[in-house]
Design a protein around this motif. Structure first.
Motif, mmCIF file in Angstrom:
data_model
loop_
_atom_site.group_PDB
_atom_site.id
_atom_site.type_symbol
_atom_site.label_atom_id
_atom_site.label_comp_id
_atom_site.label_asym_id
_atom_site.label_seq_id
_atom_site.Cartn_x
_atom_site.Cartn_y
_atom_site.Cartn_z
ATOM 1 N N LEU A 1 7.606 8.381 2.706
ATOM 2 C CA LEU A 1 8.825 7.740 3.010
ATOM 3 C C LEU A 1 9.191 7.409 4.304
ATOM 4 O O LEU A 1 9.657 6.404 4.801
ATOM 5 N N ASP A 2 8.759 8.232 5.377
ATOM 6 C CA ASP A 2 9.058 8.479 6.606
ATOM 7 C C ASP A 2 8.258 7.370 7.240
ATOM 8 O O ASP A 2 8.384 6.830 8.077
ATOM 9 N N LEU A 3 6.709 7.233 6.848
ATOM 10 C CA LEU A 3 6.100 6.327 7.447
ATOM 11 C C LEU A 3 6.475 4.902 7.088
ATOM 12 O O LEU A 3 6.410 4.161 8.044
ATOM 13 N N GLU A 4 7.097 4.733 5.792
ATOM 14 C CA GLU A 4 7.420 3.345 5.448
ATOM 15 C C GLU A 4 8.719 3.014 6.370
ATOM 16 O O GLU A 4 8.831 1.998 6.944
ATOM 17 N N ASP B 1 0.827 -1.156 0.022
ATOM 18 C CA ASP B 1 -0.044 -0.058 0.244
ATOM 19 C C ASP B 1 0.835 1.138 -0.138
ATOM 20 O O ASP B 1 0.504 2.137 -0.803
ATOM 21 N N VAL B 2 1.887 1.271 0.766
ATOM 22 C CA VAL B 2 2.682 2.489 0.979
ATOM 23 C C VAL B 2 3.443 2.565 -0.400
ATOM 24 O O VAL B 2 3.637 3.634 -0.781
ATOM 25 N N ALA B 3 4.217 1.584 -0.945
ATOM 26 C CA ALA B 3 4.807 1.638 -1.979
ATOM 27 C C ALA B 3 4.130 2.146 -3.175
ATOM 28 O O ALA B 3 4.714 2.872 -3.939
ATOM 29 N N SER B 4 2.925 1.320 -3.320
ATOM 30 C CA SER B 4 1.941 1.864 -4.380
ATOM 31 C C SER B 4 1.494 3.612 -4.216
ATOM 32 O O SER B 4 1.424 4.040 -5.171
ATOM 33 N N LEU C 1 3.743 6.655 16.478
ATOM 34 C CA LEU C 1 4.149 6.279 15.051
ATOM 35 C C LEU C 1 4.003 7.162 13.873
ATOM 36 O O LEU C 1 4.682 7.551 13.179
ATOM 37 N N LEU C 2 2.809 7.646 13.897
ATOM 38 C CA LEU C 2 2.242 8.661 12.764
ATOM 39 C C LEU C 2 3.073 9.896 12.935
ATOM 40 O O LEU C 2 3.242 10.608 11.872
ATOM 41 N N GLU C 3 3.426 10.256 14.103
ATOM 42 C CA GLU C 3 4.091 11.581 14.219
ATOM 43 C C GLU C 3 5.474 11.403 13.839
ATOM 44 O O GLU C 3 5.939 12.522 13.208
ATOM 45 N N ARG C 4 6.084 10.301 13.785
ATOM 46 C CA ARG C 4 7.451 10.276 13.065
ATOM 47 C C ARG C 4 7.438 10.419 11.454
ATOM 48 O O ARG C 4 8.517 10.565 10.936
ATOM 49 N N ALA C 5 6.154 10.208 11.141
ATOM 50 C CA ALA C 5 5.904 10.457 9.566
ATOM 51 C C ALA C 5 5.497 12.058 9.474
ATOM 52 O O ALA C 5 4.851 12.376 8.375
ATOM 53 N N HIS C 6 5.301 12.881 10.444
ATOM 54 C CA HIS C 6 4.917 14.257 10.529
ATOM 55 C C HIS C 6 3.320 14.245 10.323
ATOM 56 O O HIS C 6 2.704 15.042 9.688
ATOM 57 N N LEU C 7 2.742 13.078 10.695
ATOM 58 C CA LEU C 7 1.059 13.165 10.583
ATOM 59 C C LEU C 7 0.603 13.298 11.900
ATOM 60 O O LEU C 7 0.729 12.743 13.037
ATOM 61 N N ASN D 1 -4.925 3.077 -4.890
ATOM 62 C CA ASN D 1 -5.516 2.680 -3.868
ATOM 63 C C ASN D 1 -4.517 2.794 -2.414
ATOM 64 O O ASN D 1 -5.378 3.192 -1.313
ATOM 65 N N GLY D 2 -3.236 3.255 -2.593
ATOM 66 C CA GLY D 2 -2.386 3.148 -1.544
ATOM 67 C C GLY D 2 -2.915 4.583 -1.092
ATOM 68 O O GLY D 2 -2.623 5.105 0.104
ATOM 69 N N LEU D 3 -2.692 5.857 -1.889
ATOM 70 C CA LEU D 3 -3.069 7.030 -1.506
ATOM 71 C C LEU D 3 -4.447 7.014 -0.940
ATOM 72 O O LEU D 3 -4.567 8.066 0.157
ATOM 73 N N GLN D 4 -5.634 6.606 -1.340
ATOM 74 C CA GLN D 4 -6.755 6.588 -0.774
ATOM 75 C C GLN D 4 -6.701 5.978 0.601
ATOM 76 O O GLN D 4 -7.496 6.342 1.431
ATOM 77 N N LYS D 5 -6.099 4.883 0.723
ATOM 78 C CA LYS D 5 -5.982 4.121 2.067
ATOM 79 C C LYS D 5 -5.290 5.035 3.263
ATOM 80 O O LYS D 5 -5.852 5.247 4.022
ATOM 81 N N LEU D 6 -4.350 5.721 2.702
ATOM 82 C CA LEU D 6 -3.732 6.763 3.709
ATOM 83 C C LEU D 6 -4.735 7.698 4.015
ATOM 84 O O LEU D 6 -4.855 8.220 5.195
ATOM 85 N N ALA D 7 -5.366 8.409 3.137
ATOM 86 C CA ALA D 7 -6.351 9.227 3.492
ATOM 87 C C ALA D 7 -7.488 8.715 4.200
ATOM 88 O O ALA D 7 -7.877 9.565 5.370
#
Length: 1142
Positions: free
Chosen positions: A323-326, A270-273, A350-356, A386-392
């Motif tokens: 990239l940070d989330l991965e 998902d992240v890679a796509s 965990l998400l804060e490490r990816a600036h979320l 799909n990966g972008l939509q899943k993250l949203a």
């Protein structure tokens, strides 16, 4: 239409309701009036859906009347009716509220698991007198009719493309929505998803947006319940819940859906796509930028008219977040066999490490939507978004609410209190898919970790609904038991609860716990026993024996696919499958969706086939067959549960769920009740069992047997978990033979008392309408045996499809194929007789089992076999008594039996033929031919029939139909019809001279031939020496290995002294069973001689002789030891074991 008053509300019901239906409607209206939540269990077959709709819509009308009464009273400056105080109009409906506007009338939101279930509910609604404004919600996947959009592979691409076309008004279907949304056919009809698509295609208007426009004015809105429970779907469909009545039908799955709708699994793929999609966008923009001179440091993509509303710097930031989330997810070194588990609140860290974070969530979400929309709108290329939509979606789920800075920590704690974070190794097959993506980055090629955020409380979603201000929530299903544990899981109060009784009587259900198989081995699906060969073998023998006793359709449910696959593999290797297959052909539920329809259709066809003994369907608990399929009447006469379907104990999600519940039990506040992990684990198994068990009784005239084949069902604690309508009927047995005896007796009684849809006789299938038009006196017995049941069913037919009895043909009534079959094939039949003895029963079954292409040859063969068997059976009886009686006289008395057999066979063939003709011809041609047949019957004028059937000669595909009419042609016309067929089609109908004989002439011929053969089968020759000749059972049973010349020896030796017969039998027993089991049998026989205890004898004998299929002939021969006053019981048991109809 009957009306009844329930809690002050007048309910219109399609027919006089049963007591359990009144109780159910009373509880529904109580929930609505008092604004209290309800958990209502009512077994399948009790008309639950109809009661729910009628009660809810009646209450809603009453609520509306309350407002009208108030408005009128206010205008009249006082009470309009002095003797009827105003308070009596509305207090029952409104719980003391004083609604003043019609907009205050609550909407009803009716949710079920799938659209197919909703379609059934909407059909039920059509059977009521209520006509509310209706709307059904569906996805674009189901409702879009724009071919360009539907061609897209990804659902996300479809959504974005649709939105793009709508915003630019470039979709012709959407442009017609405003005009067609006021169409009377649309507003005044009850349309399910399929109907809505048909309407949209016909009117060239978008069904998806039509349903959204209907929603505004709808009184009742139907939707799958994930639309309601998933916050994303609820927002997408703009579902307003404030003040609404929310109903969850088939609610046994709500718990799982609640948890899954608020959980996610984010895989490396998902992240890679998502990274690939952003890279693709950056690459496209870089190419465009290189072709323009307007490249500056603050380059804005908008200047390229690309449609993207954000600058490249923001796109680059999104890539960095990904990239940070991965990196954050993959930074954990996870053991390969198990993962790392953290508290739910860890997700924010965990998400804060990816600036979320809460502060950045809105900007990131908007950017993701922009990028997805832009890529989806690109023509000529397909980009996986799909990966972008899943993250949203993840951001929307995790960062719900808008807390202030000081309340943020409390909000985060509240959001995650029912969740766990689990990081585990990715072992899926996604890597194969990645390699085919030319845009895949190197990061997508390596194995990574999966981030799972799992909800463990269905109460989280339920509480969310309550917070939206719903009036009340009603959960209902056929299987909510055990109810107390179900409601405690939901974390909201259910003051109104009901475990309703069933509409069936005691004689309609048989429930037994089978602790041990025929060989005495304990049955168990426990982890340490399930694959033990002795256990699997014993279960195979149990199922094989039950397939003999249970008529028509048999359902066998396993705890899981893996256990079913391994067990069936063992049975195939060791002959158990062959035994079952020889009696009831086996059909197995596939794992994939694609071939399921094929398997279930094969099963249905085999059960319908009058020449078969039914079929067996092997499925899994929680599978498709155990959930929503209707195995009514003959399709489900027996259900075998082969074990307790506990969830997989080592599954991380199951482990964490049990840990979570144990934690909550320890921490619980006073007054709150939580299940322990172990209680939940057991509850899951029994809820799946209860759902599968519900397949057996589908309406008030249905009947069937339930076999619980696991020793653990014997405990009182386990039995207490079964549905309330099953518990009173559970029987415990010490010996397998007793089960066989009792279930045989159960089906004998049930088939006599409730002859629903007789499988092998056309007369048995005739409906009341057909009978009323038939003058022949031969129908009186058929009518009398069924009159009470068909009359009851007739009352329900037009109101409740789930209680409907099958008719031969509803559309053409008495002038159609039902009448033709009856008038031609059943004209002078007597009521169906039971077989006189075992061999007669076997012979009769053989006539039905054999399929002969040539009808006349089949009739001749049936007559021949039944004649032989009658003489042979009589000889057996005489020899057992030591007497010599007149065979010819008996033969004349029983000749009706063979007539019945071939009459039934012909009637079945005729019905099948007419059904095929109806499918092949237009309605006009079919009706003309049916009319010609009736005219031929009255006038005996073959020319009329030949004239009207000439239409069948125009197409070579219908030539066979013309030849099929040979069966309806009277004997004196058969030769002429055959010659005409040869002339018109080039092929005859298989005419033989004896086809021109009338029935009476055939009888004379048969009796003459029997007399001429008498010396060959006489009991004693002129010299006084024995000349017995055995009946060829090889021919009778199509060579079945348990009924062959070697197997049935009793007739061959019956003429010898009785002592020799017994000696030969006992020698065979010793050889087959061995010394130990033979001694047990001999001991039982001696005991029977002293005590006359038939039940003890049968228990032992059945257990010994049904363990191996090849020993079954010994059970047949054992009849010689049965005393005269028990012979009838023994013979009936043997009929049942052979699967013969009573």
């Amino acid at each position: 239409m009957p009306t009844l008053i329930v809690n002050g509300v007048t309910v219109n019901f399609p027919f006089p309701p049963y007591d359990c239906q009144k109780v159910y409607m009373d509880k529904v209206i109580e929930c609505l009036q008092t604004k209290q939540n309800g958990a209502l269990e009512s077994p399948t077959g009790t008309g639950k859906t109809l009661c729910l709709l009628c009660a809810t819509l009646a209450w809603r009308e009453h609520f509306k009347d309350t407002i009208s009464a108030r408005k009128i009273a206010q205008k009249m400056d006082g009470e309009m009716f002095p003797n009827t105080p105003l308070s009596s109009w509305g207090s029952a409906a409104t719980d003391g509220d004083t609604p003043t506007y019609y907009t205050d009338v609550p909407k009803i939101i009716y949710a079920s698991r799938t659209h197919s279930q909703l379609a059934q509910v909407m059909n039920e609604l059509k059977n009521t007198s209520y006509r509310p404004k209706v709307c059904v919600l569906g996805s674009r996947e189901q409702l879009c009719i724009n071919q360009e959009v539907m061609r897209q592979e990804s659902n996300h691409v479809k959504v974005h493309m649709c939105r793009g076309k709508v915003s630019t008004r470039s979709c012709v279907y959407y442009n017609n929505v405003d005009e067609k949304s006021t169409d009377k056919d649309l507003l005044n009809s009850i349309l399910d998803v399929e109907d809505l698509v048909k309407f949209g295609n016909k009117q060239r208007a978008c069904p998806y947006y039509l349903s959204r426009s209907l929603k505004q004015q709808a009184d009742i809105i139907f939707m799958p319940y994930n639309y309601l429970l998933d916050p994303k779907s609820r927002r997408a469909h703009n579902i307003e819940l404030n003040g609404a009545v929310v109903i969850f039908d088939e609610a046994h799955n709500v718990e799982k859906t609640c948890e899954e709708s608020t959980s996610f699994d984010l895989s490396p793929y998902d992240v890679a796509s998502a990274i690939n999609a952003v890279d693709r966008l950056l690459l496209e923009q870089a190419k465009e930028a290189s072709h323009t001179d307007a490249v500056t440091e603050n380059f804005n993509v908008e200047s390229l008219n690309s449609g993207l509303k954000i600058d490249l710097a923001t796109v680059a930031k999104i890539k960095q977040i990904l990239l940070d989330l991965e990196a954050a997810i993959d930074s954990y070194d996870v053991p390969s066999d198990k993962g790392i588990t953290k508290p739910g609140i860890f997700i924010y860290e965990l998400l804060e490490r990816a600036h979320l974070t809460y502060s950045s969530k809105t900007a990131v979400q908007e950017a993701l939507e922009q990028i997805s929309g832009y890529l989806a709108g690109q023509t000529g290329i397909f980009m996986n978004t799909n990966g972008l939509q899943k993250l949203a979606d993840i951001i929307q789920l995790v960062f719900c609410g808008e807390p202030s800075e000081k309340d943020k920590q409390q909000q985060m704690q509240s959001n995650t209190s029912h969740f766990k974070v689990h990081i585990h190794r990715d072992t899926s097959s996604h890597k194969k898919n990645q390699s085919s993506d030319v845009w895949a980055s190197s990061s997508s090629k390596k194995q990574g970790n999966i981030l799972s955020y799992w909800c463990f409380s269905p109460g989280y979603s339920m509480q969310d609904l309550v917070n939206q201000g719903v009036r009340c929530i009603i959960l209902t299903s056929g299987t909510l038991s055990p109810l107390s544990s179900f409601t405690s899981e939901m974390r909201i109060n259910f003051p109104v609860c009901l475990e309703n009784g069933h509409v069936i009587e005691r004689d309609q259900i048989f429930v037994s716990v089978i602790e041990r198989g025929p060989d005495g081995v304990q049955l168990s699906s426990a982890f340490d026993r399930r694959f033990v060969p002795e256990n699997m073998a014993s279960l195979g023998k149990t199922v094989a024996n039950m397939s003999r006793v249970v008529p028509h359709g048999l359902l066998v449910f396993f705890p899981s696919f893996s256990l079913m696959d391994k067990t069936l593999e063992f049975w195939r290797a060791n002959g158990h499958a062959d035994r079952i297959e020889s009696i009831k052909p086996m059909f197995v539920e596939p794992k994939g969706k694609g071939s399921f329809t094929e398997a279930i259709d094969g099963f249905y066809n085999k059960v319908r086939d009058p020449a078969s003994k039914g079929g067996s369907f092997f499925a899994v608990c929680r599978g498709k067959a155990s959930e929503g399929l209707d195995f009514t009447d003959n399709f489900g006469r027996g259900v075998i549960i082969t074990g307790l379907p506990f969830p997989p104990r080592m599954d991380p999600r199951v482990i964490l769920k049990m840990q979570y519940l144990d934690e909550m039990s320890r921490k619980r506040a006073p007054g709150l009740k939580y299940l322990s992990g172990q209680e939940w684990y057991r509850q899951q198994a029994f809820r799946a069992v209860n759902q599968a068990v519900g397949r057996v009784i589908r309406h008030k005239d249905d009947y069937g047997a339930i076999f619980l084949c696991d020793h653990r069902f014997k405990s009182s604690e386990a039995r207490a978990q079964l549905p309330s309508w099953v518990r009173p009927y559970v029987r415990l047995y010490d010996g397998f033979g007793n089960v066989v005896r009792d279930v045989s007796q159960f089906f004998r009684v049930a088939q006599k008392m409730r002859p629903v849809v007789e499988k092998k006789t056309a007369a048995g299938k005739c409906s009341t309408e057909c009978l009323s038009d038939t003058q022949s006196s031969g129908f009186t017995s058929c009518a009398s045996t069924q009159s009470s049941h068909t009359q009851k069913a007739k009352e329900l037919d037009s109101h409740l499809p789930s209680l409907k009895r099958r008719r031969l043909n509803e559309n053409i009534g008495a002038s159609g194929m039902a009448k033709i079959c009856i008038e031609y094939e059943c004209e002078v039949q007597e009521s169906q007789r039971r077989p006189a003895n075992l061999l007669d029963a076997l012979e009769r079954g053989d006539v039905h089992d054999g399929e002969d292409a040539d009808a006349a040859v089949g009739e001749e063969k049936a007559n021949h076999l039944s004649t032989l068997s009658i003489k042979h059976d009589k000889r057996m009886e005489d020899e057992m008594r030591g007497g010599k009686r007149k065979i010819k006289l008996v033969q004349e008395q029983k000749s009706g039996v063979s007539e019945d057999v071939c009459g039934e066979s012909r009637a079945s063939r005729a019905k099948t033929f007419l059904a095929e003709m109806k499918r092949s011809l237009s309605q006009v041609n079919f009706d003309r031919i049916v009319q010609a047949l009736q005219t031929y019957k009255k006038t005996d004028n073959l020319d009329v029939l030949l004239t009207e059937t000439a239409v069948l000669t125009e197409d070579t595909n219908t030539h066979s139909l013309l030849r099929g009419f040979y069966q309806f042609v009277r004997p004196h016309h058969k030769k002429m019809f055959d010659e005409r067929c040869v002339e018109l089609t080039g092929q005859g109908c298989g005419y033989k001279p004896d086809h021109s004989l009338s029935k009476d002439e055939k009888k004379v011929l048969i009796l003459q031939s029997a007399t001429s053969r008498e010396p060959a089968v006489s009991l004693t020759s002129s010299s006084g020496t024995s000349t017995c000749r055995q009946l060829n059972t090889e021919q009778l049973n199509k060579g079945g290995h348990h009924l062959n010349q070697q197997g049935l020896r009793e007739p061959a030796t019956a003429c010898a002294p009785k002592k020799d017969v017994h000696a030969a039998f006992l020698a065979d027993v010793k050889k087959a069973l061995g010394a130990e089991k033979s001694a047990e049998l001999f001991k039982t026989i001696n005991s029977y001689k002293k005590t006359d205890n038939y039940e003890q004898l049968v228990t032992t004998v059945v257990s010994l002789f049904t363990e191996r299929d090849e020993d079954f002939n010994l059970l047949v021969r054992f009849g010689m030891f049965i005393r005269t006053h028990h012979k009838k019981q023994y013979k009936e048991m043997m009929d049942a074991l052979k699967g013969q109809p009573v």
